[in-house]
Every structure is written in structure tokens, then in C-alpha cells.
Design an enzyme around this catalytic site. Structure first.
Site, mmCIF file in Angstrom:
data_model
loop_
_atom_site.group_PDB
_atom_site.id
_atom_site.type_symbol
_atom_site.label_atom_id
_atom_site.label_comp_id
_atom_site.label_asym_id
_atom_site.label_seq_id
_atom_site.Cartn_x
_atom_site.Cartn_y
_atom_site.Cartn_z
ATOM 1 C CB ILE A 88 -0.973 0.031 1.205
ATOM 2 C CG1 ILE A 88 -0.233 -0.239 2.513
ATOM 3 C CG2 ILE A 88 -2.101 -0.955 1.004
ATOM 4 C CD1 ILE A 88 -1.116 -0.071 3.743
ATOM 5 N N GLY A 89 2.150 1.092 0.008
ATOM 6 C CA GLY A 89 3.001 2.284 -0.034
ATOM 7 C C GLY A 89 4.471 1.905 -0.110
ATOM 8 C CB THR A 90 7.306 2.534 -1.958
ATOM 9 O OG1 THR A 90 6.286 2.701 -2.917
ATOM 10 C CG2 THR A 90 8.069 1.261 -2.149
ATOM 11 C CB SER B 215 13.623 6.605 1.592
ATOM 12 O OG SER B 215 13.143 7.122 2.790
ATOM 13 C CE1 TYR B 216 15.768 4.603 7.106
ATOM 14 C CE2 TYR B 216 14.157 6.239 6.455
ATOM 15 C CZ TYR B 216 15.354 5.915 7.044
ATOM 16 O OH TYR B 216 16.145 6.896 7.566
ATOM 17 N N GLY B 217 11.646 1.224 2.774
ATOM 18 C CA GLY B 217 11.109 -0.077 2.351
ATOM 19 C C GLY B 217 9.644 0.016 1.986
ATOM 20 C CE LYS B 218 8.775 -4.682 -2.066
ATOM 21 N NZ LYS B 218 8.741 -6.099 -2.298
ATOM 22 C CG ASP C 98 10.295 14.680 6.562
ATOM 23 O OD1 ASP C 98 10.166 15.673 5.809
ATOM 24 O OD2 ASP C 98 10.476 13.529 6.132
HETATM 25 N N1 LIG Z 1 -0.011 3.076 8.741
HETATM 26 C C1 LIG Z 1 -0.154 3.163 7.428
HETATM 27 N N2 LIG Z 1 -1.321 2.891 6.837
HETATM 28 C C2 LIG Z 1 -1.474 2.983 5.505
HETATM 29 N N3 LIG Z 1 -0.498 3.367 4.665
HETATM 30 C C3 LIG Z 1 0.700 3.658 5.198
HETATM 31 C C4 LIG Z 1 0.948 3.561 6.594
HETATM 32 N N4 LIG Z 1 2.225 3.919 6.841
HETATM 33 C C5 LIG Z 1 2.747 4.206 5.649
HETATM 34 N N5 LIG Z 1 1.852 4.067 4.654
HETATM 35 C C6 LIG Z 1 2.059 4.304 3.223
HETATM 36 O O1 LIG Z 1 3.398 3.979 2.902
HETATM 37 C C7 LIG Z 1 4.085 5.142 2.441
HETATM 38 C C8 LIG Z 1 5.521 5.124 2.955
HETATM 39 O O2 LIG Z 1 5.510 5.078 4.361
HETATM 40 P P1 LIG Z 1 6.579 5.870 5.251
HETATM 41 O O3 LIG Z 1 6.540 7.319 4.882
HETATM 42 O O4 LIG Z 1 6.363 5.557 6.685
HETATM 43 O O5 LIG Z 1 7.899 5.180 4.763
HETATM 44 P P2 LIG Z 1 9.346 5.785 4.791
HETATM 45 O O6 LIG Z 1 10.267 4.743 4.281
HETATM 46 O O7 LIG Z 1 9.626 6.320 6.153
HETATM 47 O O8 LIG Z 1 9.164 6.965 3.756
HETATM 48 P P3 LIG Z 1 9.979 8.287 3.557
HETATM 49 O O9 LIG Z 1 10.576 8.131 2.211
HETATM 50 O O10 LIG Z 1 8.918 9.379 3.578
HETATM 51 O O11 LIG Z 1 10.963 8.415 4.660
HETATM 52 C C9 LIG Z 1 3.268 6.324 2.934
HETATM 53 O O12 LIG Z 1 3.393 7.422 2.091
HETATM 54 C C10 LIG Z 1 1.858 5.775 2.937
HETATM 55 O O13 LIG Z 1 1.294 5.915 1.652
#
Ligand SMILES: Nc1ncnc2c1ncn2[C@@H]1O[C@H](COP(=O)(O)OP(=O)(O)OP(=O)(O)O)[C@@H](O)[C@H]1O
Length: 590
Positions: free
Chosen positions: A173-175, A177-180, A294
Site C-alpha cells: 500500500i506504499g513505498t 525510502s526505507y522499504g515497502k 519532516d
Molecule cells: N499506517 C499506514 N497505513 C497505511 N499506509 C501507510 C501507513 N504507513 C505508511 N503508509 C504508506 O506507505 C508510504 C511510505 O511510508 P513511510 O513514509 O512511513 O515510509 P518511509 O520509508 O519512512 O518513507 P519516507 O521516504 O517518507 O521516509 C506512505 O506514504 C503511505 O502511503
């Protein structure tokens, strides 16, 4: 802290990986026992543990260090009433045949585990035919006393169901920079969750990757606010080289909302509603001496009840209690949202709280106009622009004087004169109200009908297709079909698929329906660290400990919630399917 150099080294790392004690615990329990247990009864009371599960999330952390909360050994689940593979208290009734089949199914799954030695049983292309055969044998169901075989589609087209650490996995449901990020369902609490999956390798490659993740976990576990995302659980699997963070589930982000709009902006009322929740969340964070660093629309998630949740604490900073201001030294964040004091190089330190307010100002500007106050294609030019160029109000929308004034005070270059969070919340624009239809109503409608169905349906179909109707005997002794068979000929029967309704229902719908009395709309979950990860008071199921309860109906929560001196005749429940439970559970945000 340095990240582990290998999976083996990771196993000795105190930060995320279970310590020696835990390793021995899991070798007794679920991880290496080769058993898959789908423990799906929300009424479950662990009799062995006195009905009170002392599994507060605090066990995840010890002396400020993160340790894995050990999962309870399935061996001790003598009190489980509805778990595939454990039917110690199985009542002998006309349904025993089916139960027998379920047991057989669970045994098949165990066989797979013993042979494959891993938690999940997804087949990769290199898996042998023999293994496929083994899985096929395990995936037999009985609908009319006839075994049915699930035929595998060509590998690669569709994966077989995957259950890791009690979570049934859905789609991505999302990606980040740290992973899926993937959607999952907790098969214990039957709650929809989001799992962030990070690989050791990737964390090692990202500058400060391990430090940031560790800090995110440490910060998040201390937080409990409706406008801050909840971290439910953390675990890792060294053999897979992955760390998993389980969060409460959200249906999307504010950035996604903006992207849905042709003009890339929201109405003033919608922006106000989102900004107000952002400020409530920030006020809480600042009161906990945390600077998020952020803040941006992409890091504001929308929960299923449409509250806004601040997420992504990867670069957040815990400010020391010995500091009387929000002094930070490490600059992080997304360039377009960073304040002048961080990008201009004139300061050796900055105020983290005020930096958050600048980012909140950029976010508000972006929400109402679809533009950024300072925008340049080249990073250095952008930084220069943020540091030196005056603020220009957007020309594509007409902003009220009050809103312009708030934006000016938030996007004040001198951070000592910039509005703090509490001052912002006292600003006339913040305190003004907007017609109801300009609030989050339109967003709710759009997201409600958006593309976030339960993505675990195919997995659940593969595991549970063919189960009979769920039936309950009511107080008059009549059979009530709680949940009709969900599939016809291997296809979901959408007419009878009540789950969709419940998944999409809002609390208001439930009241309108007059359905609040309906069991199916009142999710019953046993108290657990998984569903209550924070310091929220856990109802003590004293009655359930001392009073013998009917095996399949009275949960601890029920016992607590029914203080009536005239005890009601407890309902006799024949059986309950995982589907029914999941649809009840929806998400704990509601
Ligand atoms: N609790 C959640 N419920 C639904 N979707 C989520 C949730 N957490 C994250 N996502 C989806 O996943 C995507 C990436 O999550 P997140 O920002 O936590 O990852 P990250 O690796 O820390 O990203 P960033 O590149 O912003 O540091 C979010 O933009 C969102 O669309």
C-alpha cells in the site's frame, strides 16, 4: 549504533533482534515449532494466564533498548476456543466433521513448515514440484464431505497466502525510502494493520539508516495521541534479513488526497480541518519534547475514521529535558519544507519546534493553493530562495486576511518571531469555523469509495473458501445466520459479502442503521498489546478469571461490559469464521 554486518551478527544485536532468552523462547514456541495457528476467536480468554494478558507493549523495550516481545507459545493455548489446530475443548456436535477437516488442514500446514523451516509458506518459482504437491495436500477443504483440491495458478501470477508472526499479508500500500508498506490482518486481534518492511541490507546502505529506524521506534513507542500514528509492534526475522514495524492502518495520505484533485489543492474548509488536526498532533509532540522535522502532506495519513495521523518519525528528534528550548543541531527533512535557519547556514543551531511550525506553514500553503511558498528546480537555488526571498501569497486562490496573516506568521524567517504551536492554535483563522460541508465530509466520501478494499481477500479465499455459513443460536433457540457463505463457485458473492459494508461503514452509519446493537458492528477484541499498544487502560477481566465462562461466547470484555445484576442468558455460539471476525474488527481507529 552501527547496523549489524550480517544476519548472523544481527541475531546478537540488542537493538532489534531478540536476545538469547528470547531465542530460546521462540525455539519452544511458534517460530520453530513448525506450527501455523490461526487463532481467530476475538472472545478468546487465555485461561492459563488467568484471562489477563499481561502483554503490555512496554515489554518491547527494556532500559531504553528495543527487544522483541515474545509471542506466547501456542503450546499453552489450551483455552483457545476457535483456533485452527487446537480443538481441545471441541464440543461433539453435528459439525465435528468439518472441524476434523480443519484439523487436517492445519496438520498439512504444519507439514509444510516442518519441511520448509520458515514462517511463511509462499511458494517461490524455484520451489520444487514436490513442495507444491505438499502445499496442495495441505490446502484441502471439505464443503460437502468431499475433499477439494486448490489448483495452483502459475507461480508468479498469484502468491499463496502468507502468514508471518500471526499476520496475514495483503498487498503493498506504499513505498518509502526505507522499504515497502503492506496491508496485513492480525489473526489474533483481527485488526487491519500496515506493516513497514525494511531489509537489513537497505538499512545499512542508507546513511544513518539503522540509527533513524531505531530512533523512530524509540520515539513512537512513547506516543499515544489520536493525531499521531500508533506503532503496534516491532519484530525482525534474521533469516529473512528483514525488520517489520506494524502500524495502525490508514486509508491514505493527505498527499494522495492532493494528488486526486485536478488543481492539486483542497478547499479552505478541508485545509482547515487537516491543519487543525496537524496542530493538535504537533502540540502533543512538542509537549513530549519531540521535534518531527519532516512535516509535509506525505507524512500526514488519513485513518479510517478520517482523523489525521502524523507519521514517519525517521528524522524526529527527542529534545533533552535539560534544554529549556527546542534546540536541535541535526538538520533533516524535505528541502521544500525546511525553514531558513536550517538551509541558509547562518545558524549553528535551530529551534526544532519552530522548524516544525515552518513546515506546518508550508503544508497549509500547499493545501490551500497547491503551490509551495518557495520553489526552485535546483536545490541550492531553493535553499537560497527560502533563506532570502520574501513570502508571496498564492495568486491562484483568494485567501482571507486572517489566513494570510497566519501564513505570514508561520513562514516568518526569524524563528524567534515565528508562531509556536499553541500561539497558532489561538490564531483567529485557526479558531474560525467553516461550513460543515467544507470540512472533511467531501474527503470522507471520496476516500470511502476509494481503492482501499481489503487486499487480503484472495489470501483469505485461498485459506477459508468453502467454509459453511456462520450460525448462531439466539436466545429463543432459533438459528441465526450471522454470516452467509461468502463464495459461490470460488468467486466472492458480493450480494452476501457483508464485510465490505462494515469495512466501509463509518461510526455514523452504524448509528443511523440502528445497528449499534448488532454484534457484527461491535467488534469484540480481547485485550492485547497488539490492539492496545499504548498506555490506554486495559480492562481487567477479573470476572473472566474467577468465573468459569461459557467456552465460546463470553469474552473478558463482555464480562466487563455487562455488569447487570441479572446475568443474561449467554448466547450459544456454534462456530465462528475468520471472515466474520475480520469484518467485525475493521480497524481500531474507529
Ligand atoms: N499506517 C499506514 N497505513 C497505511 N499506509 C501507510 C501507513 N504507513 C505508511 N503508509 C504508506 O506507505 C508510504 C511510505 O511510508 P513511510 O513514509 O512511513 O515510509 P518511509 O520509508 O519512512 O518513507 P519516507 O521516504 O517518507 O521516509 C506512505 O506514504 C503511505 O502511503
Amino acid at each position: 549504533m552501527e547496523g549489524p554486518s550480517s544476519a548472523a551478527a544481527a541475531a546478537n544485536t540488542k537493538f532489534i533482534v531478540p536476545d538469547a532468552d528470547f531465542s530460546s523462547q521462540i525455539s519452544d514456541g511458534r517460530r520453530n515449532s513448525g506450527r501455523v495457528t490461526l487463532n481467530v476467536d476475538p472472545d478468546f480468554v487465555d485461561v492459563d494466564q488467568g484471562g489477563s494478558e499481561d502483554d503490555s507493549d512496554d515489554e518491547c523495550f527494556e532500559d531504553g533498548q528495543l527487544i522483541r516481545e515474545p509471542r506466547r507459545s501456542r503450546e499453552n493455548d489450551a483455552g483457545v476456543k476457535m483456533s485452527i489446530g487446537h480443538y481441545d475443548d471441541l464440543e461433539e456436535d453435528e459439525e465435528e466433521d468439518e472441524e476434523e477437516q480443519r484439523r487436517r488442514f492445519a496438520e498439512g500446514i504444519r507439514n509444510i513448515h516442518q519441511n520448509k523451516q520458515q514462517e511463511s509458506f509462499d511458494l517461490e518459482p524455484e520451489d520444487s514440484d514436490a513442495m507444491r504437491q505438499l502445499v496442495n495436500t495441505a490446502m484441502m477443504f471439505n464443503t460437502d464431505n468431499q475433499f477439494q483440491r486448490i489448483d495452483f495458478e502459475p507461480v508468479g501470477k498469484r502468491k499463496t497466502p502468507k502468514i508471518i508472526e500471526g499476520y496475514l499479508w495483503g498487498a503493498q500500500i506504499g513505498t518509502g525510502s526505507y522499504g515497502k508498506v503492506k496491508e496485513v490482518i492480525d489473526t489474533f486481534t483481527l485488526t487491519r494493520r500496515a506493516a513497514k518492511i525494511m531489509k537489513y541490507d537497505k538499512l545499512r546502505k542508507i546513511t544513518n539508516g539503522w540509527e533513524n529506524i531505531r530512533s523512530e521506534m524509540a520515539i513512537l513507542r512513547r506516543l499515544n495521541h489520536k493525531n499521531v500514528i500508533k506503532l503496534v509492534e516491532v519484530f525482525n526475522i534474521p533469516t529473512k534479513g528483514k525488520v517489520y514495524m506494524i502500524f495502525e492502518y490508514c486509508i491514505g495520505s493527505v498527499q494522495q488526497l492532493l494528488d486526486l484533485e485536478p488543481a492539486r489543492r483542497l478547499s479552505i474548509g478541508e485545509s482547515h480541518a487537516i491543519f487543525a488536526e496537524l496542530c493538535h498532533g504537533l502540540n502533543y509532540l512538542h509537549s513530549k519534547r519531540i521535534s518531527h522535522k519532516d512535516i509535509k502532506p506525505g507524512n500526514l495519513l488519513v485513518a479510517i475514521d478520517f482523523t489525521i495521523k502524523i507519521c514517519d518519525f525517521g528524522v524526529a528528534e527527542q529534545i533533552s529535558i535539560f534544554q529549556n528550548d527546542g534546540t536541535c543541531t541535526k538538520v533533516n527533512g524535505t528541502p521544500k519544507f525546511q525553514p531558513p535557519e536550517c538551509v541558509h547556514g547562518n545558524h549553528s543551531f535551530f529551534d526544532g519546534y519552530k522548524a516544525d511550525m515552518w513546515s506546518a506553514g508550508v503544508t497549509l500553503y500547499n493545501l490551500v493553493s497547491g503551490k509551495y511558498p518557495f520553489e526552485k528546480p535546483v536545490l541550492l537555488k531553493l535553499y537560497e530562495c527560502i533563506g532570502t526571498e520574501p513570502l508571496v501569497m498564492p495568486t491562484n486562490v483568494l485567501l482571507s486576511n486572517e489566513l494570510q496573516d497566519l501564513l505570514r506568521q508561520l513562514l516568518e524567517k526569524d524563528f524567534t518571531r515565528r508562531l509556536g504551536c499553541q500561539e497558532t492554535m489561538l490564531h483567529p483563522w485557526f479558531m474560525s469555523s467553516f461550513p460543515e460541508d467544507q470540512g472533511l465530509g467531501r474527503i470522507m466520501e471520496r476516500m470511502r469509495t476509494g481503492d482501499r478494499p481489503l487486499t487480503m481477500i484472495p489470501s483469505m479465499m485461498a485459506l477459508y473458501d468453502g467454509l459453511e455459513n456462520e450460525v448462531e443460536i439466539d436466545e429463543d433457540g432459533k438459528e441465526v445466520v450471522l454470516l452467509p457463505r461468502l463464495t459461490i463457485g470460488g468467486e466472492l458473492d458480493h450480494d452476501t459479502f457483508r464485510g465490505f459494508k462494515y469495512l466501509e461503514a463509518t461510526p455514523a452509519d452504524q448509528l443511523l442503521d440502528g445497528a449499534a446493537d448488532d454484534d457484527a458492528l461491535n467488534p469484540m477484541r480481547r485485550p492485547s498489546s497488539r490492539s492496545m499498544p499504548t498506555s490506554a487502560p486495559v480492562p481487567q477481566p477479573i470476572d473472566a478469571v474467577t468465573t468459569p465462562v461459557a467456552p465460546s461466547s463470553a469474552s473478558a470484555e463482555f464480562a466487563d461490559a455487562s455488569p447487570s445484576p441479572q446475568p443474561k442468558k449467554s448466547r450459544q455460539r456454534k462456530k465462528r469464521s475468520i471472515f466474520a471476525c475480520i469484518f467485525r474488527s475493521r480497524t481500531d481507529s474507529v
